[in-house]
Motif scaffolding. Structure first.
Motif, PDB file in Angstrom:
ATOM      1  N   PRO A 299       0.827  -1.213   0.000  1.00  0.00           N
ATOM      2  CA  PRO A 299       0.000   0.000   0.000  1.00  0.00           C
ATOM      3  C   PRO A 299       0.862   1.264   0.000  1.00  0.00           C
ATOM      4  CG  PRO A 299      -0.540  -1.456   1.851  1.00  0.00           C
ATOM      5  CD  PRO A 299       0.723  -1.958   1.256  1.00  0.00           C
ATOM      6  N   VAL A 300       0.431   2.277  -0.748  1.00  0.00           N
ATOM      7  CA  VAL A 300       1.149   3.553  -0.748  1.00  0.00           C
ATOM      8  C   VAL A 300       0.193   4.704  -0.408  1.00  0.00           C
ATOM      9  CG1 VAL A 300       3.004   2.887  -2.333  1.00  0.00           C
ATOM     10  CG2 VAL A 300       0.891   3.815  -3.275  1.00  0.00           C
ATOM     11  N   GLY A 301       0.675   5.608   0.430  1.00  0.00           N
ATOM     12  CA  GLY A 301      -0.116   6.775   0.826  1.00  0.00           C
ATOM     13  C   GLY A 301       0.091   7.952  -0.105  1.00  0.00           C
ATOM     14  N   GLN A 302       1.138   7.852  -0.932  1.00  0.00           N
ATOM     15  CA  GLN A 302       1.398   8.953  -1.867  1.00  0.00           C
ATOM     16  C   GLN A 302       2.045   8.449  -3.145  1.00  0.00           C
ATOM     17  OE1 GLN A 302       3.005  12.894  -0.605  1.00  0.00           O
ATOM     18  NE2 GLN A 302       4.726  12.453  -1.959  1.00  0.00           N
ATOM     19  N   ILE A 386       5.510   6.231  -3.402  1.00  0.00           N
ATOM     20  CA  ILE A 386       6.238   5.797  -4.600  1.00  0.00           C
ATOM     21  C   ILE A 386       6.407   7.041  -5.459  1.00  0.00           C
ATOM     22  CG2 ILE A 386       4.110   5.057  -5.798  1.00  0.00           C
ATOM     23  CD1 ILE A 386       5.920   2.896  -7.207  1.00  0.00           C
ATOM     24  N   SER A 387       7.590   7.204  -6.026  1.00  0.00           N
ATOM     25  CA  SER A 387       7.806   8.412  -6.816  1.00  0.00           C
ATOM     26  C   SER A 387       8.698   8.131  -8.015  1.00  0.00           C
ATOM     27  CB  SER A 387       8.403   9.524  -5.943  1.00  0.00           C
ATOM     28  OG  SER A 387       9.763   9.289  -5.729  1.00  0.00           O
ATOM     29  N   SER A 388       8.599   9.025  -8.999  1.00  0.00           N
ATOM     30  CA  SER A 388       9.401   8.883 -10.221  1.00  0.00           C
ATOM     31  C   SER A 388      10.724   9.630 -10.075  1.00  0.00           C
ATOM     32  CB  SER A 388       8.611   9.406 -11.424  1.00  0.00           C
ATOM     33  OG  SER A 388       8.346  10.792 -11.274  1.00  0.00           O
ATOM     34  N   ALA A 414       0.189   3.989 -11.911  1.00  0.00           N
ATOM     35  CA  ALA A 414      -0.589   2.768 -11.622  1.00  0.00           C
ATOM     36  C   ALA A 414      -0.854   2.652 -10.123  1.00  0.00           C
ATOM     37  CB  ALA A 414       0.155   1.539 -12.142  1.00  0.00           C
ATOM     38  N   ALA A 415       0.152   2.993  -9.321  1.00  0.00           N
ATOM     39  CA  ALA A 415      -0.016   2.940  -7.860  1.00  0.00           C
ATOM     40  C   ALA A 415      -1.004   3.997  -7.377  1.00  0.00           C
ATOM     41  CB  ALA A 415       1.339   3.119  -7.174  1.00  0.00           C
ATOM     42  N   ALA A 416      -1.030   5.138  -8.068  1.00  0.00           N
ATOM     43  CA  ALA A 416      -1.985   6.193  -7.692  1.00  0.00           C
ATOM     44  C   ALA A 416      -3.422   5.703  -7.877  1.00  0.00           C
ATOM     45  CB  ALA A 416      -1.741   7.451  -8.532  1.00  0.00           C
ATOM     46  N   ILE A 421       1.372  -0.708  -4.870  1.00  0.00           N
ATOM     47  CA  ILE A 421       2.310  -0.924  -5.973  1.00  0.00           C
ATOM     48  C   ILE A 421       1.708  -1.942  -6.942  1.00  0.00           C
ATOM     49  CG2 ILE A 421       4.604  -1.788  -6.577  1.00  0.00           C
ATOM     50  CD1 ILE A 421       5.628  -0.432  -4.009  1.00  0.00           C
ATOM     51  N   THR A 422       1.728  -1.562  -8.224  1.00  0.00           N
ATOM     52  CA  THR A 422       0.977  -2.308  -9.237  1.00  0.00           C
ATOM     53  C   THR A 422       1.777  -2.368 -10.533  1.00  0.00           C
ATOM     54  OG1 THR A 422      -1.076  -1.418  -8.312  1.00  0.00           O
ATOM     55  CG2 THR A 422      -1.209  -2.262 -10.563  1.00  0.00           C
TER      56      THR A 422
END
Lengths: 428, 167
Positions: A299-302, A386-388, A414-416, A421-422
């Motif tokens: 799971p990601v919060g951002q 998760i960030s680019s 995708a995670a957004a 994470i996907t």
């Protein structure tokens, strides 16, 4: 520019640029030479407030104002007294020195510098930022340096360099749909580690790299820093020339600035481009890269699309391709901070920005922002994001209890949407 | 501040000590380095900045100083009194930044033979470290001549000042 003597030995592109800057016929790895600087870039963090101050203490003028570019991008997103004060110092110093090339609040330095035509093949450049390696996407040799060294360059126009060995990455074939340059470079980080190219220049080539846009090439050269590289470089070609033709760069010469095919390199790594899967780097080191499937479901919060490496027009388009017609997950913050105002405007004109906004993304002003733990995208206590972006060291992007995964704009988008994470290919 | 040669206690850490640990962003955005150095290494060892003493020696594994070009990373160590930084290998910008402040950054393959608290005698110009606790002598890679000259002058700015005065 561009009138190099025929080399007396086979040299890589980097060696040719260093030799020209050092006024020598040839150089080889290990040589220590003094190079004349064609372009020096500095930003609001290490620039006027530190390097500028030291130059003033030295009491000498700037060696060549026309070769200095000052850009603000680090502390432009906050209104706190320290950020405001740093901007004041920056503007006052530039005004006092009457500098011809000042680009305030237009975007992140590594993006804005080429956009404004300051880079082209064959140039020897320095920048007061570790991701100055990005310039290699234009066939320029650019190294990151600290503020003291920058002050020395401002005073003398010169810098000592140890000629680096070359690590060559050859990516064959073509990347699959949903796979980007970010996945290639994260895979390399995972394969050879964060010091896998320590002190070396990373030269990227092969079919898959030749097929890449300049935006994508910039992602590769940017993250040479995450391999410990002195810089990254890509041989200029028609793609480079076309991109630069739209800028103010003049005298672009892609013919002269090529490495010799038989120039020796320290190491060559071959990668099959068709076999690369989307990668994510787990906290808290870019070398913790693995196939996205290994972390799917976290799971990601951002989800943050931003930074010099991850918010170019192509990155925004990748994100839009994923989120088109979808809505972000409840409980996951989704931010997009374009790499420059020009990118933001282009993304708005073509409709990319609207797709992102319709999916629930908050568009932030350009700047380093969330990548360095500043602005609304700062990671909160115990938050996983998760960030680019390019680095996920402990506490870099926010609280030290936060955790950060790195991925391509596809993977972040995708995670957004899912809140975890996907594998982005599920959405393409 | 401290001379580059002399004895001091070792502080031993591992690989990949990054610049976000040595200089967290708030420590160099919101304050001068004299204040910011109190946050040096805070995420990794909150005890370090308050316990380190003038003349102590920082010892790390591989890739010391990886990350940003922010030179507050070595500046914080210098302001805390660190006499020299020893590592198996350095990240390149940190390496130059450290030397530019006149603090010897010495590549030593044998740092595993040093423990936190060991009393070390560092001879930067000879590239030699004596571990007074174990009696061992450890060799470092010699610095190139032009960097030796810079260290002898106290760093890049004093070195440049001297050079400009001579011209």
């Amino acid at each position: 520019m561009g009138q190099s003597q025929p080399p007396s030995q086979s040299m890589t592109l980097s060696e040719k640029i260093i030799a020209k800057a050092a006024g020598l016929d040839s150089v080889k790895p290990g040589d220590i030479v003094t190079c004349a600087v064609d372009v020096a870039m500095m930003h609001d963090s290490s620039g006027p407030r530190r390097a500028g101050k030291m130059l003033d203490e030295l009491g000498v003028p700037i060696w060549d104002k026309d070769k200095l570019v000052v850009i603000t991008d680090h502390y432009t997103n906050d209104e706190d007294p320290n950020s405001v004060e740093i901007q004041k110092i920056t503007h006052a110093w530039v005004a006092e020195k009457q500098l011809p090339h000042f680009l305030p609040e237009q975007g992140i330095c590594h993006v804005v510098l080429p956009e404004n035509g300051f880079l082209k093949p064959g140039l020897f450049c320095v920048g007061g930022d570790s991701h100055s390696t990005t310039a290699g996407a234009f066939g320029a040799f650019m190294v990151g340096i600290g503020a003291t060294e920058l002050a020395s360059v401002l005073a003398t126009g010169e810098i000592w360099v140890r000629v680096p060995e070359t690590l060559r990455l050859d990516v064959s074939g073509c990347l699959s749909e949903g796979v980007a340059a970010k996945d290639v470079i994260l895979k390399l980080c995972g394969d050879i580690g964060i010091m896998g190219a320590n002190y070396m220049v990373v030269e990227y080539g092969g079919e898959a790299v030749k097929a890449m846009t300049i935006d994508e090439r910039m992602t590769l050269t940017n993250m040479a820093a995450e391999l410990g590289g002195k810089t990254g470089i890509i041989a200029p070609d028609e793609t480079t020339a076309q991109w630069l033709a739209a800028t103010a760069a003049s005298g672009v010469d892609i013919k002269t600035w090529q490495g010799d095919a038989d120039a020796p390199v320290a190491k060559t790594i071959s990668m099959d481009g068709t076999a690369i899967s989307p990668q994510v780097a787990a906290p808290s080191n870019p070398e913790n890269a693995a196939d996205v499937s290994e972390h799917a479901g976290t799971p990601v919060g951002q989800a943050y699309i931003g930074a010099c490496t991850g918010a170019k027009l192509d990155d925004l388009r990748m994100a839009a391709a994923i989120v088109n017609g979808r809505t972000k997950a409840t409980g996951t913050r989704f931010f997009v901070a374009p790499g420059s105002n020009r990118i933001r405007d282009a993304a708005a004109d073509e409709g990319t920005l609207k797709i992102l906004e319709d999916a629930g993304a908050t568009i932030l002003p350009t700047g380093c922002g969330g990548c360095i733990g500043l602005g609304p995208a700062r990671l909160e206590e115990n938050m996983t994001g998760i960030s680019s972006t390019n680095r996920n060291f402990v506490g870099r992007a926010g609280e030290k209890s936060s955790k950060l995964y790195l991925g391509s704009a596809y993977s972040v988008a995708a995670a957004a949407i899912t809140g975890e994470i996907t594998d982005p290919r599920e959405f393409l | 501040m401290s001379d580059s040669n002399g004895t001091g206690r070792a502080w031993v850490y591992g690989d990949n000590i990054d610049t976000d640990q040595l200089a967290p962003i708030h420590s160099y955005k919101n304050m001068e380095a004299e204040e910011g150095c109190k946050f040096c290494l805070e995420p990794l060892d909150p005890n370090f900045a308050s316990a380190v003493k003038i003349g102590d020696i920082f010892v790390a594994g591989n890739n010391m100083g990886i990350g940003s070009s922010r030179e507050q990373a070595p500046l914080h160590l210098k302001l805390l009194g660190i006499r020299a930084v020893l590592a198996k290998s350095f990240a390149r910008i940190f390496y130059r930044n450290t030397l530019n402040f006149g603090v010897p950054a010495l590549v030593c393959a044998e740092v595993d033979r040093i423990n936190t608290g060991d009393e070390l005698r560092v001879d930067a110009l000879k590239g030699r470290i004596e571990n007074l606790n174990t009696g061992e002598t450890l060799e470092c890679e010699p610095l190139p001549d032009h960097l030796m000259a810079m260290i002898a002058d106290g760093g890049l700015m004093p070195h440049l000042k001297n050079k400009l005065q001579r011209e």
